[in-house]
Design a protein around this motif. Structure first.
Motif, PDB file in Angstrom:
ATOM      1  N   TRP A   1       0.850  -1.186   0.000  1.00  0.00           N
ATOM      2  CA  TRP A   1       0.000   0.000   0.000  1.00  0.00           C
ATOM      3  C   TRP A   1       0.882   1.232   0.000  1.00  0.00           C
ATOM      4  N   HIS A   2       0.417   2.293  -0.629  1.00  0.00           N
ATOM      5  CA  HIS A   2       1.117   3.575  -0.638  1.00  0.00           C
ATOM      6  C   HIS A   2       0.135   4.664  -0.265  1.00  0.00           C
ATOM      7  N   SER A   3       0.640   5.747   0.261  1.00  0.00           N
ATOM      8  CA  SER A   3      -0.213   6.899   0.554  1.00  0.00           C
ATOM      9  C   SER A   3       0.540   8.180   0.191  1.00  0.00           C
ATOM     10  N   ASP A   4      -0.221   9.212  -0.091  1.00  0.00           N
ATOM     11  CA  ASP A   4       0.352  10.516  -0.423  1.00  0.00           C
ATOM     12  C   ASP A   4       0.063  11.442   0.721  1.00  0.00           C
ATOM     13  N   VAL A   5       1.088  11.976   1.339  1.00  0.00           N
ATOM     14  CA  VAL A   5       0.899  12.864   2.490  1.00  0.00           C
ATOM     15  C   VAL A   5       1.251  14.314   2.176  1.00  0.00           C
ATOM     16  N   SER A   6       1.309  14.639   0.910  1.00  0.00           N
ATOM     17  CA  SER A   6       1.635  16.002   0.538  1.00  0.00           C
ATOM     18  C   SER A   6       0.419  16.912   0.764  1.00  0.00           C
ATOM     19  N   ALA A   7       0.688  18.200   0.914  1.00  0.00           N
ATOM     20  CA  ALA A   7      -0.373  19.175   1.146  1.00  0.00           C
ATOM     21  C   ALA A   7      -1.185  19.368  -0.146  1.00  0.00           C
ATOM     22  N   PRO A   8      -2.490  19.572  -0.030  1.00  0.00           N
ATOM     23  CA  PRO A   8      -3.307  19.779  -1.232  1.00  0.00           C
ATOM     24  C   PRO A   8      -2.995  21.121  -1.887  1.00  0.00           C
ATOM     25  N   GLN A   9      -3.159  21.189  -3.166  1.00  0.00           N
ATOM     26  CA  GLN A   9      -2.920  22.426  -3.934  1.00  0.00           C
ATOM     27  C   GLN A   9      -4.076  23.386  -3.724  1.00  0.00           C
ATOM     28  N   GLN A  10      -3.791  24.657  -3.572  1.00  0.00           N
ATOM     29  CA  GLN A  10      -4.815  25.679  -3.427  1.00  0.00           C
ATOM     30  C   GLN A  10      -5.221  26.174  -4.814  1.00  0.00           C
ATOM     31  N   ALA A  11      -6.535  26.268  -5.048  1.00  0.00           N
ATOM     32  CA  ALA A  11      -7.037  26.783  -6.320  1.00  0.00           C
ATOM     33  C   ALA A  11      -6.835  28.300  -6.367  1.00  0.00           C
ATOM     34  N   ALA A  12      -6.447  28.803  -7.524  1.00  0.00           N
ATOM     35  CA  ALA A  12      -6.207  30.236  -7.655  1.00  0.00           C
ATOM     36  C   ALA A  12      -7.451  30.995  -7.995  1.00  0.00           C
TER      37      ALA A  12
END
Length: 81
Positions: free
Chosen positions: A70-81
């Motif tokens: 299993w893998h997971s992504d723990v990066s912060a979500p991108q903010q919409a401009a």
């Protein structure tokens, strides 16, 4: 000092802090953490962290079925401009 060294040799993978309180609990030596550290350092008995081997860059695990990895992504979500 001899009791600290002997105890440390019987417990080679135990750190100096845990050794200090284990010796206190077993009524072997009543010494501070810093005193135990100094004795072990002078006798070259401090347990060191083992450095991990450098990665070869190749990924060797190959799953043979579902749910083996299993893998997971723990990066912060991108903010919409």
């Amino acid at each position: 000092m001899a009791a600290i060294k002997t105890f440390a040799l019987r417990h080679p993978k135990t750190g100096y802090r845990k050794l200090t309180y284990t010796m206190l609990d077993q009524d072997i030596v009543a010494a501070s953490e810093s005193a135990v550290y100094r004795v072990l350092r002078e006798a070259d008995l401090l347990s060191r962290w083992k450095r991990s081997a450098r990665s070869s860059g190749e990924y060797s695990f190959r799953p043979t079925g579902p749910n083996q990895q299993w893998h997971s992504d723990v990066s912060a979500p991108q903010q919409a401009a």
